[in-house]
Motif scaffolding. Structure first.
Motif, short mmCIF file in Angstrom:
data_model
loop_
_atom_site.label_atom_id
_atom_site.label_comp_id
_atom_site.label_asym_id
_atom_site.label_seq_id
_atom_site.Cartn_x
_atom_site.Cartn_y
_atom_site.Cartn_z
N GLY A 41 -28.28 42.30 -43.91
CA GLY A 41 -28.07 43.74 -44.12
C GLY A 41 -26.63 44.18 -44.36
N ILE A 42 -25.72 43.23 -44.55
CA ILE A 42 -24.36 43.65 -44.89
C ILE A 42 -24.35 44.13 -46.34
CG2 ILE A 42 -21.96 42.86 -45.18
CD1 ILE A 42 -22.35 41.05 -42.76
N ASN A 43 -23.59 45.19 -46.59
CA ASN A 43 -23.53 45.79 -47.93
C ASN A 43 -22.57 44.97 -48.80
OD1 ASN A 43 -23.47 47.50 -50.09
ND2 ASN A 43 -22.61 49.25 -48.96
N VAL A 44 -23.11 43.93 -49.45
CA VAL A 44 -22.27 43.01 -50.22
C VAL A 44 -22.01 43.58 -51.61
CG1 VAL A 44 -22.11 40.68 -51.19
CG2 VAL A 44 -23.22 41.03 -48.97
N HIS A 45 -20.74 43.56 -52.03
CA HIS A 45 -20.39 43.99 -53.38
C HIS A 45 -19.94 42.77 -54.19
CE1 HIS A 45 -20.46 47.89 -51.55
NE2 HIS A 45 -20.10 48.50 -52.67
N GLN A 46 -20.62 42.53 -55.29
CA GLN A 46 -20.22 41.45 -56.20
C GLN A 46 -19.21 41.99 -57.21
OE1 GLN A 46 -20.93 38.24 -56.26
NE2 GLN A 46 -22.41 38.30 -54.57
N VAL A 47 -18.02 41.40 -57.23
CA VAL A 47 -16.97 41.88 -58.14
C VAL A 47 -16.87 40.98 -59.37
CG1 VAL A 47 -15.63 42.93 -56.28
CG2 VAL A 47 -15.21 40.54 -56.92
N ARG A 48 -16.02 41.37 -60.31
CA ARG A 48 -15.83 40.60 -61.54
C ARG A 48 -14.61 39.69 -61.49
NH1 ARG A 48 -19.28 42.85 -65.46
NH2 ARG A 48 -18.63 41.02 -66.65
N HIS A 49 -13.76 39.92 -60.53
CA HIS A 49 -12.57 39.06 -60.35
C HIS A 49 -12.27 39.12 -58.85
CE1 HIS A 49 -8.53 37.51 -60.37
NE2 HIS A 49 -8.47 37.42 -61.68
N GLU A 50 -12.01 37.97 -58.23
CA GLU A 50 -11.84 37.93 -56.77
C GLU A 50 -10.67 38.78 -56.29
OE1 GLU A 50 -12.50 35.36 -58.66
OE2 GLU A 50 -14.14 34.19 -57.75
N GLN A 51 -9.68 39.02 -57.16
CA GLN A 51 -8.59 39.89 -56.72
C GLN A 51 -9.14 41.27 -56.32
OE1 GLN A 51 -5.81 40.66 -59.93
NE2 GLN A 51 -7.34 41.70 -61.17
N ALA A 52 -10.15 41.75 -57.07
CA ALA A 52 -10.71 43.08 -56.77
C ALA A 52 -11.38 43.08 -55.41
CB ALA A 52 -11.71 43.49 -57.85
N ALA A 53 -11.93 41.94 -54.99
CA ALA A 53 -12.58 41.86 -53.68
C ALA A 53 -11.56 42.09 -52.57
CB ALA A 53 -13.27 40.51 -53.51
N ALA A 54 -10.43 41.42 -52.68
CA ALA A 54 -9.42 41.59 -51.63
C ALA A 54 -8.74 42.95 -51.74
CB ALA A 54 -8.40 40.46 -51.69
N TYR A 55 -8.56 43.46 -52.97
CA TYR A 55 -8.01 44.82 -53.09
C TYR A 55 -8.96 45.83 -52.46
CZ TYR A 55 -4.45 43.17 -56.44
OH TYR A 55 -3.40 42.53 -57.03
N ALA A 56 -10.26 45.63 -52.68
CA ALA A 56 -11.25 46.55 -52.10
C ALA A 56 -11.20 46.45 -50.57
CB ALA A 56 -12.65 46.23 -52.62
N ALA A 57 -11.16 45.23 -50.06
CA ALA A 57 -11.11 45.05 -48.61
C ALA A 57 -9.83 45.66 -48.04
CB ALA A 57 -11.19 43.56 -48.27
N ASP A 58 -8.75 45.54 -48.78
CA ASP A 58 -7.46 46.09 -48.35
C ASP A 58 -7.55 47.62 -48.23
OD1 ASP A 58 -4.88 47.11 -48.23
OD2 ASP A 58 -4.04 45.75 -49.71
N ALA A 59 -8.04 48.27 -49.28
CA ALA A 59 -8.13 49.74 -49.22
C ALA A 59 -9.13 50.17 -48.14
CB ALA A 59 -8.54 50.30 -50.57
#
Ligand code: TPP
Ligand code: MG
Length: 599
Positions: A41-59
């Motif tokens: 049940g975790i709300n997983v977001h699939q990104v197009r480039h892994e940098q966006a994943a860490a930027y999203a987690a950062d914000a």
């Protein structure tokens, strides 16, 4: 007792830390964690480039004040994420990075996607561990959540070779250092300052004629807004808030000092309280023009700058020390009338507004649009509730001082990384941290090139984020006017347009194809209506603003940028660029010598 795969055990540890959302990209080596995250049940977001994943987690982390979780697969996934983790490290944002890794037993003999995150991430994390024993995975994950949040916060990474997940399923409760249930304190420890020093500091503050307070990230992470407001209102001390601290007390408060006027107040102050602020590049390493004495207060000893004439150094949490000072001030009663500070501040504010209005008036009809006009329209339009993310090099530089932050963590930028392309992922993270609340991102066309693919991610997940692109068809607007000369002539025949792109690219049309609400803006009067429609659309929106590249970023007039261009042979650079980049600071850094510029 039930036996579980290590992937499931790892996700159970995430759940017991309260994780609701995570960002990453699929890959076989990280699938055991990702798959259980979905299943549980975790709300997983699939990104197009892994940098966006860490930027999203950062914000997400900066807005929610909880660690952000991102994941990437082995090798290229892990390295793709690196730039964003570097940003979080310098901006001191708490991340838990979950990284897939090659099979341990295949190391050094041609393994697929072999990579060693511990070596790669060492310089950008508090710690990175390669977890090879499923009995330790819960322990490392739960430790990561605590350590990432210890002040100053920062990223932690766990690298998990695929064989970790393929041991025989184990009994969760039998793990080493297993912690059952939801054991977490949920907030940073609050550490008070040394009472004796705090009392002396308060006496110094009461005696000062023109005290000034400058605060930073510490105010945000320690929820010090209320304590600061009470303190400045009782003591009448003007305050300038920086970085994540902006808005801890709203910037439209009578005593708030805008970034553009703080230089003057520094000069005129006799005592400056530095509170929860790192005195690095953004603060000119504390080398301000002032005769003031300092009081430095920080929860992190390593943020205390020894190169300042400091009366008192107090180690303590921003909000706790403010409360201590407040209690003492109330006990002692105010001995000094600080109205003079307020009068001076009002005078500076009036001058600032007069200058700003006349600038805007004279630039209003410029085509392509001037970034100062764009900044004014955006700042006027945005609702208090909006989270604002700054990416564009030029567009953001002319926007930031015009914004009025009303809560800490409201304005988010790349911090000391100074990277570009983070805004897209950060918009996704900020939207997840405050679902449904407005998010505005000021992009540059440079940043769109670096991270634009993830606008599709925002659109795919239906996230209402407004991305505005300051489209000046170039990187580092004005660098030809500033130092290279027309058509980047000093670079020779290979310059071929220097850093310019194909002009006036229709990013609006590009992103319409992935379902965004889009706008194309070429005149100042169109800015607000385009913003209005974009926020009302409820969709991911892209506003393509055709802006000028003939503009001088304020950084160009600092030595930080000038020293990067002194190598160009002065005599080959045409005027006016020649004078602009060779004059000014050069003698200061070269024993008074001047460059030989023939007139
Ligand atoms: C990832 C990254 N690569 C390179 C740079 C160097 N750099 C600094 S500003 C800039 C231009 C950024 O593009 P844009 O936002 O369009 O700048 P503008 O045209 O507004 O000046 C670049 C490439 C950087 N900061 N980050
Ligand atoms: Mg640009």
């Amino acid at each position: 007792m039930t036996r579980k795969w290590a992937g499931e055990i790892a996700v159970d540890a995430l759940l017991s830390e309260g994780v609701e959302v995570m960002f990453g990209m699929v890959g076989g080596h990280i699938a055991p964690i990702m798959d259980y995250a979905y299943r549980k049940g975790i709300n997983v977001h699939q990104v197009r480039h892994e940098q966006a994943a860490a930027y999203a987690a950062d914000a997400y982390a900066r807005v929610s004040k909880k660690p952000g979780v991102c994941f990437a697969t082995a090798g290229p996934g892990m390295t793709n994420m690196f730039t964003a983790v570097h940003m979080a490290h310098l901006a001191r944002s708490p991340l838990v990075c979950l990284l897939g890794a090659h099979k341990t037993s295949e190391s050094h003999r041609g393994a697929m996607q072999e990579g060693w995150a511990q070596e790669v991430y060492r310089s950008v994390t508090k710690w990175t561990i390669r977890c090879e024993d499923p009995n330790l995975i819960s322990f490392y994950i739960r430790k990561a959540f605590r350590d990432s949040m210890a002040y100053p916060p920062g990223p932690v990474a766990i690298e998990m070779p695929i064989d970790l997940f393929n041991w025989d399923p184990i009994v969760e409760e039998e793990q080493v250092a297993y912690l059952p249930g939801n054991w977490r304190s949920g907030r940073m420890p609050k550490i008070a300052g040394d009472e004796e020093l705090v009392e002396k500091a308060v006496d110094a503050i009461l005696q000062a004629k023109r005290p000034l307070l400058i605060g930073g990230d510490g105010l945000h992470w320690s929820d010090a807004g209320e304590a600061l407001r009470t303190f400045v209102e009782t003591s009448g001390i003007p305050f300038n808030l920086r970085r994540m601290g902006r808005g801890a007390v709203p910037e439209n408060h009578d005593l708030a000092v805008n970034g553009s006027m703080r230089k003057k107040l520094f000069q005129e102050s006799d005592l400056i309280i530095v509170l929860g602020l790192q005195l690095g590049y953004f603060e000119n390493f504390g080398q301000w023009k002032t005769n003031a004495k300092f009081i430095q207060i920080n929860a992190n000893q390593m943020d205390i700058l020894p190169a300042l004439p400091t009366k008192y150094e107090i180690i303590g949490d921003s909000s706790e020390v403010l409360k201590q000072m407040q209690r003492m001030i109330e006990r002692k009663g105010l001995s000094q009338n600080k109205l003079e500070g307020l009068r001076r501040l009002n005078e500076l504010k009036q001058n600032y507004e007069i200058n700003r209005s006349s600038d805007i008036e004279s630039l209003w009809n410029d085509k392509p649009i001037h970034p100062k006009v764009l900044g004014k329209e955006v700042a006027d339009f945005l609702a208090d509730d909006t989270t604002i993310i700054l990416d564009s090099f030029t567009g953001s530089a002319f926007l930031t001082d015009q914004l009025i932050a009303t809560r800490s963590g409201q304005i988010i930028d790349s911090g000391l990384s100074g990277g570009i392309g983070h805004g897209i992922g950060m918009g996704i993270g900020a939207q997840n941290a405050r679902p449904g609340k407005p998010v505005f991102v000021m992009m540059g066309d440079g940043g769109i090139g670096v991270g634009g693919g993830d606008i599709e991610t925002a659109s795919r997940y239906g996230l209402p984020i407004v991305y505005m692109i300051y489209n000046d068809s170039t990187l580092m607007a004005g660098s030809d006017d500033y130092c290279y000369g027309k058509d980047f002539k000093v670079l020779g025949p290979n310059a071929r347009g220097g850093f310019d792109f194909i002009p006036d690219i229709r990013y609006d049309k590009m992103f319409a194809t992935v379902g965004c609400h889009v706008e194309h803006v070429t005149e100042a009067s169109e800015i607000k209506p385009a913003l209005q429609r974009s926020f009302e659309s409820g969709k991911t929106a892209v506003i393509n603003v055709i802006g000028t590249k003939h503009v001088t970023h304020p950084l160009y007039d600092s030595y930080h940028l000038k020293e990067m261009f002194w190598h160009l042979p002065a005599n080959e650079v045409e005027e006016p660029a020649r004078r602009r980049h060779h004059e000014g600071y050069y003698p200061k850094f070269h024993n008074g010598k001047t460059l030989d510029i023939k007139n």
